[in-house]
Design a protein around this motif. Structure first.
Motif, PDB file in Angstrom:
ATOM      1  N   PHE A  15      41.000  33.685  39.203  1.00  0.00           N
ATOM      2  CA  PHE A  15      41.813  32.511  38.894  1.00  0.00           C
ATOM      3  C   PHE A  15      41.111  31.657  37.844  1.00  0.00           C
ATOM      4  O   PHE A  15      41.747  31.183  36.891  1.00  0.00           O
ATOM      5  CB  PHE A  15      42.064  31.688  40.155  1.00  0.00           C
ATOM      6  CG  PHE A  15      42.980  30.519  39.947  1.00  0.00           C
ATOM      7  CD1 PHE A  15      44.347  30.651  40.110  1.00  0.00           C
ATOM      8  CD2 PHE A  15      42.481  29.272  39.569  1.00  0.00           C
ATOM      9  CE1 PHE A  15      45.201  29.581  39.895  1.00  0.00           C
ATOM     10  CE2 PHE A  15      43.317  28.196  39.355  1.00  0.00           C
ATOM     11  CZ  PHE A  15      44.689  28.348  39.525  1.00  0.00           C
ATOM     12  N   GLU A  16      39.824  31.459  38.012  1.00  0.00           N
ATOM     13  CA  GLU A  16      39.067  30.643  37.054  1.00  0.00           C
ATOM     14  C   GLU A  16      39.129  31.247  35.657  1.00  0.00           C
ATOM     15  O   GLU A  16      39.240  30.526  34.661  1.00  0.00           O
ATOM     16  CB  GLU A  16      37.614  30.530  37.513  1.00  0.00           C
ATOM     17  CG  GLU A  16      37.426  29.692  38.757  1.00  0.00           C
ATOM     18  CD  GLU A  16      36.018  29.729  39.286  1.00  0.00           C
ATOM     19  OE1 GLU A  16      35.730  28.974  40.231  1.00  0.00           O
ATOM     20  OE2 GLU A  16      35.194  30.524  38.770  1.00  0.00           O
ATOM     21  N   SER A  21      39.291  27.418  33.637  1.00  0.00           N
ATOM     22  CA  SER A  21      38.707  26.217  34.239  1.00  0.00           C
ATOM     23  C   SER A  21      38.812  26.328  35.753  1.00  0.00           C
ATOM     24  O   SER A  21      39.497  27.201  36.276  1.00  0.00           O
ATOM     25  CB  SER A  21      39.442  24.953  33.778  1.00  0.00           C
ATOM     26  OG  SER A  21      40.768  24.946  34.270  1.00  0.00           O
ATOM     27  N   VAL A  22      38.121  25.460  36.427  1.00  0.00           N
ATOM     28  CA  VAL A  22      38.275  25.339  37.872  1.00  0.00           C
ATOM     29  C   VAL A  22      38.929  23.988  38.158  1.00  0.00           C
ATOM     30  O   VAL A  22      38.963  23.122  37.301  1.00  0.00           O
ATOM     31  CB  VAL A  22      36.912  25.417  38.602  1.00  0.00           C
ATOM     32  CG1 VAL A  22      36.277  26.772  38.384  1.00  0.00           C
ATOM     33  CG2 VAL A  22      35.969  24.304  38.128  1.00  0.00           C
ATOM     34  N   LEU A  23      39.460  23.855  39.358  1.00  0.00           N
ATOM     35  CA  LEU A  23      39.958  22.540  39.762  1.00  0.00           C
ATOM     36  C   LEU A  23      38.751  21.634  39.945  1.00  0.00           C
ATOM     37  O   LEU A  23      37.857  21.919  40.747  1.00  0.00           O
ATOM     38  CB  LEU A  23      40.745  22.659  41.068  1.00  0.00           C
ATOM     39  CG  LEU A  23      41.639  21.456  41.419  1.00  0.00           C
ATOM     40  CD1 LEU A  23      42.757  21.309  40.401  1.00  0.00           C
ATOM     41  CD2 LEU A  23      42.218  21.633  42.817  1.00  0.00           C
ATOM     42  N   GLN A  45      42.308  31.393  50.072  1.00  0.00           N
ATOM     43  CA  GLN A  45      41.301  31.947  49.159  1.00  0.00           C
ATOM     44  C   GLN A  45      40.521  30.827  48.477  1.00  0.00           C
ATOM     45  O   GLN A  45      39.295  30.905  48.327  1.00  0.00           O
ATOM     46  CB  GLN A  45      41.981  32.859  48.138  1.00  0.00           C
ATOM     47  CG  GLN A  45      42.494  34.161  48.750  1.00  0.00           C
ATOM     48  CD  GLN A  45      43.378  34.950  47.821  1.00  0.00           C
ATOM     49  OE1 GLN A  45      42.945  35.378  46.743  1.00  0.00           O
ATOM     50  NE2 GLN A  45      44.636  35.163  48.211  1.00  0.00           N
ATOM     51  N   PHE A  46      41.224  29.771  48.060  1.00  0.00           N
ATOM     52  CA  PHE A  46      40.534  28.610  47.493  1.00  0.00           C
ATOM     53  C   PHE A  46      39.655  27.944  48.546  1.00  0.00           C
ATOM     54  O   PHE A  46      38.528  27.511  48.252  1.00  0.00           O
ATOM     55  CB  PHE A  46      41.545  27.604  46.945  1.00  0.00           C
ATOM     56  CG  PHE A  46      42.228  28.032  45.681  1.00  0.00           C
ATOM     57  CD1 PHE A  46      41.504  28.353  44.548  1.00  0.00           C
ATOM     58  CD2 PHE A  46      43.616  28.109  45.620  1.00  0.00           C
ATOM     59  CE1 PHE A  46      42.135  28.744  43.374  1.00  0.00           C
ATOM     60  CE2 PHE A  46      44.258  28.495  44.457  1.00  0.00           C
ATOM     61  CZ  PHE A  46      43.520  28.815  43.335  1.00  0.00           C
ATOM     62  N   ALA A  47      40.161  27.835  49.767  1.00  0.00           N
ATOM     63  CA  ALA A  47      39.407  27.175  50.834  1.00  0.00           C
ATOM     64  C   ALA A  47      38.138  27.935  51.169  1.00  0.00           C
ATOM     65  O   ALA A  47      37.056  27.331  51.332  1.00  0.00           O
ATOM     66  CB  ALA A  47      40.283  27.037  52.083  1.00  0.00           C
ATOM     67  N   ILE A 213      47.991  36.074  37.297  1.00  0.00           N
ATOM     68  CA  ILE A 213      47.054  36.853  38.094  1.00  0.00           C
ATOM     69  C   ILE A 213      47.861  37.688  39.078  1.00  0.00           C
ATOM     70  O   ILE A 213      48.776  37.160  39.727  1.00  0.00           O
ATOM     71  CB  ILE A 213      46.071  35.949  38.881  1.00  0.00           C
ATOM     72  CG1 ILE A 213      45.364  34.962  37.952  1.00  0.00           C
ATOM     73  CG2 ILE A 213      45.057  36.795  39.645  1.00  0.00           C
ATOM     74  CD1 ILE A 213      45.866  33.557  38.053  1.00  0.00           C
ATOM     75  N   CYS A 214      47.551  38.961  39.172  1.00  0.00           N
ATOM     76  CA  CYS A 214      48.242  39.816  40.131  1.00  0.00           C
ATOM     77  C   CYS A 214      47.800  39.488  41.551  1.00  0.00           C
ATOM     78  O   CYS A 214      46.650  39.088  41.778  1.00  0.00           O
ATOM     79  CB  CYS A 214      47.941  41.284  39.837  1.00  0.00           C
ATOM     80  SG  CYS A 214      48.800  41.939  38.392  1.00  0.00           S
TER      81      CYS A 214
END
Length: 224
Positions: A15-16, A21-23, A45-47, A213-214
């Motif tokens: 994702f990045e 970028s990242v959040l 996944q982010f968590a 992103i797949c």
């Protein structure tokens, strides 16, 4: 070593790369899709990535009991571990999940003031909240004032907040009300494309973005 392997192989790295970028701390992000297409998996996944980075995660669920949320975490972490042939994730799970707080609420009794007050109480009690997951909240029903309340809390405490919302639109202008959209630095939409399921970026770090992103259709992990 195991934790670093999991960080290096986290789906969030993909994702990045796509978002460039990242959040950032102090920012809010949003994942949308029609019902049942993988929003919760992506949020988790982010968590998990935040937990692996030693951040305390508060997961607020509007449509799942705590036991179901825990099962989601166990399943997603197990699938991430399989990428490095790590069959037993019990030990690392026990360590990182100590920094996870799960809260349940519903749209009928919900108020953003209650959520912010609860988060402030956790912080006052010594919990260093680093990331928030708010899953299943119907954003279209919220006023600008309610969004500003949580946005100000996130900014003041220098934390990240990921939301999910059930919405079939793949256009930013119809995903969020015009006055609310600027409050979200990153917005992405999950949709089927032929036999594939993809996470389409609509904006990232407050800039337009059209990358995708797949998602693995069996595990719902972000993948190459």
């Amino acid at each position: 070593m195991i934790k670093q392997d999991l960080i290096d192989n986290s789906p969030v790295r993909l994702f990045e790369k796509a978002a460039a970028s990242v959040l950032q701390p102090g920012q809010m992000g949003l994942i949308t899709s029609k019902k049942g297409l993988g929003k919760t998996s992506v949020l988790i996944q982010f968590a998990i990535d935040a937990l692996l980075h030693d951040k305390h995660v508060v997961h607020i669920s509007f449509d799942q009991h705590s036991s179901n949320v825990i099962t989601w975490y166990d399943s997603v972490l197990s699938e991430i571990g399989k990428k490095k042939n790590l069959s037993d994730m019990t030990e690392i799970s026990n360590v990182i999940m100590r920094d996870r707080t799960i809260l349940n609420t519903n749209q009928e009794t919900f108020s953003m003031e209650k959520i912010v007050n609860t988060l402030n109480a956790l912080i006052s009690g010594g919990i260093r909240v680093g990331a928030i997951i708010i899953d299943g909240l119907e954003l279209q029903k919220l006023s600008l004032e309610q969004i500003e309340l949580i946005a100000n809390f996130v900014s003041k405490n220098n934390i990240t907040a990921w939301f999910s919302d059930t919405n079939e639109s793949n256009e930013l202008k119809t995903t969020l009300k015009a006055e609310i959209e600027p409050k979200f630095a990153t917005v992405a939409h999950i949709a089927a494309e032929g036999k594939e399921v993809k996470l389409f970026l609509l904006k990232a770090n407050n800039q337009p973005n059209s990358n995708s992103i797949c998602l693995n259709t069996k595990t719902m992990l972000m993948c190459e």
